[in-house]
Design a protein around this motif. Structure first.
Motif, mmCIF file in Angstrom:
data_model
loop_
_atom_site.group_PDB
_atom_site.id
_atom_site.type_symbol
_atom_site.label_atom_id
_atom_site.label_comp_id
_atom_site.label_asym_id
_atom_site.label_seq_id
_atom_site.Cartn_x
_atom_site.Cartn_y
_atom_site.Cartn_z
ATOM 1 N N LEU A 240 0.855 -1.183 0.000
ATOM 2 C CA LEU A 240 0.000 0.000 0.000
ATOM 3 C C LEU A 240 0.892 1.234 0.000
ATOM 4 O O LEU A 240 1.831 1.328 0.796
ATOM 5 C CB LEU A 240 -0.894 0.039 1.235
ATOM 6 C CG LEU A 240 -1.877 -1.102 1.427
ATOM 7 C CD1 LEU A 240 -2.657 -0.893 2.717
ATOM 8 C CD2 LEU A 240 -2.820 -1.226 0.258
ATOM 9 N N ASP A 241 0.600 2.170 -0.878
ATOM 10 C CA ASP A 241 1.311 3.446 -0.937
ATOM 11 C C ASP A 241 0.304 4.578 -0.747
ATOM 12 O O ASP A 241 -0.889 4.417 -1.008
ATOM 13 C CB ASP A 241 1.987 3.650 -2.301
ATOM 14 C CG ASP A 241 3.205 2.771 -2.517
ATOM 15 O OD1 ASP A 241 3.492 1.899 -1.672
ATOM 16 O OD2 ASP A 241 3.871 2.953 -3.555
ATOM 17 N N VAL A 242 0.822 5.716 -0.318
ATOM 18 C CA VAL A 242 0.028 6.940 -0.237
ATOM 19 C C VAL A 242 0.747 8.010 -1.040
ATOM 20 O O VAL A 242 1.959 8.188 -0.903
ATOM 21 C CB VAL A 242 -0.158 7.412 1.224
ATOM 22 C CG1 VAL A 242 -0.840 8.774 1.273
ATOM 23 C CG2 VAL A 242 -0.950 6.385 2.027
ATOM 24 N N ILE A 243 0.007 8.695 -1.879
ATOM 25 C CA ILE A 243 0.554 9.856 -2.594
ATOM 26 C C ILE A 243 -0.221 11.073 -2.119
ATOM 27 O O ILE A 243 -1.441 11.136 -2.264
ATOM 28 C CB ILE A 243 0.456 9.698 -4.122
ATOM 29 C CG1 ILE A 243 1.344 8.530 -4.572
ATOM 30 C CG2 ILE A 243 0.860 11.006 -4.817
ATOM 31 C CD1 ILE A 243 1.366 8.301 -6.071
ATOM 32 N N GLY A 244 0.499 12.008 -1.516
ATOM 33 C CA GLY A 244 -0.081 13.263 -1.061
ATOM 34 C C GLY A 244 0.296 14.372 -2.024
ATOM 35 O O GLY A 244 1.468 14.497 -2.406
ATOM 36 N N ILE A 245 -0.685 15.164 -2.415
ATOM 37 C CA ILE A 245 -0.457 16.226 -3.398
ATOM 38 C C ILE A 245 -1.026 17.530 -2.861
ATOM 39 O O ILE A 245 -2.154 17.563 -2.364
ATOM 40 C CB ILE A 245 -1.124 15.880 -4.742
ATOM 41 C CG1 ILE A 245 -0.518 14.584 -5.298
ATOM 42 C CG2 ILE A 245 -0.985 17.024 -5.733
ATOM 43 C CD1 ILE A 245 -1.209 14.057 -6.515
#
Length: 118
Positions: free
Chosen positions: A96-101
């Protein structure tokens, strides 16, 4: 469409483009089942990656990735299992990855890719 929905879709597009530039293949986007939604499913080097994308217009409430709680990660794990049950992928591993923008009007986009968050 509400402004926050437009911002969210824009963020997911930025995230998908980032992943592709980083050598991932996008397998699925916005996959839904009765338990919820997975923003992006991607594949690189035999590893299937389930990506949660959080987009904000500022950091007044903290970084976008900080909005991903333990309960959200647990739900993402269940969703990943549901996705695998439906698609039966042949893979070596999953994560699982999280990409915050952060997209601020008139400024560069800030993108943080956190790998293996659970």
């Amino acid at each position: 469409m509400a402004q926050k929905d437009v911002l969210g879709r824009q963020g997911e597009q930025f995230a998908a483009e980032h992943l592709e530039r980083s050598g991932y293949s996008i397998v699925d986007r916005n996959w839904r089942c009765r338990q919820g939604e997975i923003d992006i499913v991607a594949l690189r080097d035999g590893v299937l990656v389930f990506v949660e994308v959080k987009t904000r217009s500022g950091i007044g409430y903290g970084l976008p990735s900080e909005a991903v709680s333990v309960s959200k990660l647990q739900r993402l794990r269940r969703l990943a299992g549901a996705w695998c049950a439906e698609h039966e992928p042949r893979i070596r591993a999953m994560r699982l990855d999280v990409i915050g923008i952060v997209v601020k009007h008139g400024q560069d986009i800030r993108l943080d890719h956190l790998e293996g968050v659970s």
